[in-house]
Each structure stands twice: as structure tokens, then as C-alpha cells.
Motif scaffolding. Sequence first.
Motif, mmCIF file in Angstrom:
data_model
loop_
_atom_site.group_PDB
_atom_site.id
_atom_site.type_symbol
_atom_site.label_atom_id
_atom_site.label_comp_id
_atom_site.label_asym_id
_atom_site.label_seq_id
_atom_site.Cartn_x
_atom_site.Cartn_y
_atom_site.Cartn_z
ATOM 1 N N MET A 198 16.010 59.051 57.680
ATOM 2 C CA MET A 198 15.446 58.239 58.738
ATOM 3 C C MET A 198 14.614 59.063 59.721
ATOM 4 O O MET A 198 13.496 58.729 60.000
ATOM 5 N N GLY A 199 15.178 60.140 60.283
ATOM 6 C CA GLY A 199 14.448 60.944 61.249
ATOM 7 C C GLY A 199 13.568 61.975 60.578
ATOM 8 O O GLY A 199 13.919 62.526 59.535
ATOM 9 N N LYS A 200 12.404 62.244 61.189
ATOM 10 C CA LYS A 200 11.470 63.239 60.672
ATOM 11 C C LYS A 200 10.986 64.100 61.828
ATOM 12 O O LYS A 200 10.866 63.624 62.957
ATOM 13 N N GLN A 201 10.692 65.351 61.510
ATOM 14 C CA GLN A 201 10.187 66.276 62.518
ATOM 15 C C GLN A 201 8.794 66.757 62.143
ATOM 16 O O GLN A 201 8.485 66.942 60.965
ATOM 17 N N PHE A 202 7.985 66.994 63.179
ATOM 18 C CA PHE A 202 6.598 67.416 63.018
ATOM 19 C C PHE A 202 6.309 68.498 64.057
ATOM 20 O O PHE A 202 6.894 68.497 65.138
ATOM 21 N N GLN A 203 5.372 69.370 63.754
ATOM 22 C CA GLN A 203 4.998 70.432 64.688
ATOM 23 C C GLN A 203 3.946 69.981 65.700
ATOM 24 O O GLN A 203 3.671 70.679 66.672
ATOM 25 N N ALA A 204 3.355 68.805 65.468
ATOM 26 C CA ALA A 204 2.305 68.300 66.351
ATOM 27 C C ALA A 204 2.217 66.786 66.195
ATOM 28 O O ALA A 204 2.779 66.213 65.255
ATOM 29 N N LEU A 205 1.513 66.156 67.095
ATOM 30 C CA LEU A 205 1.280 64.718 67.008
ATOM 31 C C LEU A 205 0.246 64.420 65.920
ATOM 32 O O LEU A 205 -0.806 65.069 65.861
ATOM 33 N N SER A 206 0.529 63.431 65.112
ATOM 34 C CA SER A 206 -0.443 62.959 64.129
ATOM 35 C C SER A 206 -1.304 61.870 64.767
ATOM 36 O O SER A 206 -1.018 61.404 65.877
ATOM 37 N N GLU A 207 -2.332 61.438 64.066
ATOM 38 C CA GLU A 207 -3.144 60.321 64.568
ATOM 39 C C GLU A 207 -2.298 59.068 64.703
ATOM 40 O O GLU A 207 -2.464 58.303 65.664
ATOM 41 N N ALA A 208 -1.377 58.838 63.763
ATOM 42 C CA ALA A 208 -0.488 57.664 63.837
ATOM 43 C C ALA A 208 0.421 57.750 65.061
ATOM 44 O O ALA A 208 0.656 56.749 65.738
ATOM 45 N N HIS A 209 0.943 58.941 65.364
ATOM 46 C CA HIS A 209 1.771 59.122 66.566
ATOM 47 C C HIS A 209 0.968 58.822 67.825
ATOM 48 O O HIS A 209 1.441 58.138 68.740
ATOM 49 N N THR A 210 -0.258 59.352 67.871
ATOM 50 C CA THR A 210 -1.119 59.154 69.038
ATOM 51 C C THR A 210 -1.429 57.676 69.236
ATOM 52 O O THR A 210 -1.408 57.176 70.374
ATOM 53 N N GLN A 211 -1.692 56.970 68.163
ATOM 54 C CA GLN A 211 -1.947 55.529 68.245
ATOM 55 C C GLN A 211 -0.706 54.787 68.749
ATOM 56 O O GLN A 211 -0.803 53.904 69.596
ATOM 57 N N PHE A 212 0.464 55.148 68.229
ATOM 58 C CA PHE A 212 1.718 54.532 68.676
ATOM 59 C C PHE A 212 1.915 54.753 70.176
ATOM 60 O O PHE A 212 2.240 53.818 70.919
ATOM 61 N N ILE A 213 1.710 55.980 70.648
ATOM 62 C CA ILE A 213 1.853 56.292 72.070
ATOM 63 C C ILE A 213 0.897 55.440 72.904
ATOM 64 O O ILE A 213 1.288 54.880 73.931
ATOM 65 N N ALA A 214 -0.340 55.306 72.466
ATOM 66 C CA ALA A 214 -1.341 54.529 73.210
ATOM 67 C C ALA A 214 -0.943 53.061 73.345
ATOM 68 O O ALA A 214 -1.319 52.405 74.321
ATOM 69 N N GLU A 215 -0.177 52.545 72.419
ATOM 70 C CA GLU A 215 0.223 51.138 72.430
ATOM 71 C C GLU A 215 1.441 50.864 73.305
ATOM 72 O O GLU A 215 1.743 49.710 73.606
ATOM 73 N N GLN A 216 2.151 51.908 73.731
ATOM 74 C CA GLN A 216 3.387 51.707 74.477
ATOM 75 C C GLN A 216 3.106 51.473 75.966
ATOM 76 O O GLN A 216 2.232 52.097 76.541
ATOM 77 N N LYS A 217 3.867 50.596 76.559
ATOM 78 C CA LYS A 217 3.710 50.261 77.979
ATOM 79 C C LYS A 217 4.647 51.062 78.872
ATOM 80 O O LYS A 217 4.481 51.091 80.091
ATOM 81 N N VAL A 218 5.666 51.682 78.284
ATOM 82 C CA VAL A 218 6.650 52.439 79.049
ATOM 83 C C VAL A 218 7.039 53.672 78.238
ATOM 84 O O VAL A 218 7.008 53.653 77.007
ATOM 85 N N PHE A 219 7.356 54.747 78.955
ATOM 86 C CA PHE A 219 7.910 55.940 78.322
ATOM 87 C C PHE A 219 8.962 56.525 79.253
ATOM 88 O O PHE A 219 9.056 56.151 80.426
ATOM 89 N N PHE A 220 9.777 57.410 78.721
ATOM 90 C CA PHE A 220 10.874 57.991 79.475
ATOM 91 C C PHE A 220 10.746 59.506 79.437
ATOM 92 O O PHE A 220 10.487 60.089 78.394
ATOM 93 N N VAL A 221 10.951 60.138 80.605
ATOM 94 C CA VAL A 221 10.834 61.585 80.737
ATOM 95 C C VAL A 221 12.223 62.144 81.031
ATOM 96 O O VAL A 221 12.906 61.683 81.952
ATOM 97 N N GLY A 222 12.627 63.143 80.241
ATOM 98 C CA GLY A 222 13.912 63.802 80.434
ATOM 99 C C GLY A 222 13.717 65.266 80.792
ATOM 100 O O GLY A 222 12.934 65.971 80.148
#
Length: 184
Positions: A1-25
Motif C-alpha cells: 500500500m505505502g510507497k516511498q519516493f526521493q522527490a515529488l512526481s508530476e502526479a504528486h504535484t497535481q494531487f497537492i495542487a488539488e487539495q484545499k487543506v494540508f497539515f504541518v507537523g
Amino acid sequence: MGKQFQALSEAHTQFIAEQKVFFVGTAVDQGRVNISPKGMHTLKVLSPHQLVWLNVTGSGNETAAHVQQNARMTIMFMALSGDPLILRVYGQAKVIHKHDTEWDTWISQFDPLPGARQIFVLNIELVQTSCGMSVPYMDYVGEREQLNDWAAAKGEAGIADYWQAKNHTSIDGLPTYIQGKGID
């Protein structure tokens, strides 16, 4: 289920752009762990290895205090609609205050917001995705304007007074340096 990456992919960047909220820890070696919800379209991906977000005045200032003691930061995004996904970005952050010489360069990345107080630059070390199948569906209704209205009504002098009263130390007594070193 979980996957790790060394950098953001284009798909990750698109997903982030679509989100209305994020959480900072963030956390320091001793004291409380801080998790802050953020929104207002204040985060931008600059490259697969770096993102930046604008922090506005709020009731506390834990993130700034923590990052200046321990630069580690985690930012989490989660799908509240569409396909399930949780995306976490791990890295080392730097805080830039309004009084820092770099402020003018970085603030140009953002639309103006009343009460803007810091910019955080996160250098990404690891990206992790997980299923998010237990996260409920939520409907986005719109942005809340109360914080912008509050900050605009206070004006710059009122915001500076608020920072001195509420934002110059963390709940554990750590300095935030929001008004400069030697002032807090």
C-alpha cells in the motif's frame, strides 16, 4: 500500500495542487509536537525537491519556534474527494520572517494576504504515499474569510502588537523571532 519516493512526481504535484487543506507537523527534542492545519491556497511546489508555503498570523506560532530549533518538518495532504490517497512530504525547513532580507524575494511567490508573517521553505528528503482508505469523503464548500477580515481590520500596527502579545514565544516558551532576534 505505502510507497516511498526521493522527490515529488508530476502526479504528486497535481494531487497537492488539488487539495484545499494540508497539515504541518514539527517538533523539538523536548516539548510538545505541533500539528497545524493550513489552507488559503498558501502552498506552492517549486520543484520536485522543494516547496514553499506562506504562514499567516494565528493564535500560536509553534511552527516557527520549532523550525528554528530543529529544521525537520512533515507536511501531509489527504484526499477528501475522489480516489483515496495520503501524501506526506518529509524534509528540512527554513523559516523566513518579514524582517529577513530574503522576504521580498520569497513573498513574490504568493498573492498578498493580510497578516502574512512567515514563509517556510521545505527542502524535500522523502515523499511517502499511503492508501487513505479510512479518510472520509468531505465536500468543499468554500474558503473562510474570517482570518483575512480580522487581520485587515487590525492593520499592520495591530498585527505587530498581536505578534508581541501572542506570537513571540511557543507554548513551551521557545522564541519565534517573529519581530527579530533580540526583540523576542
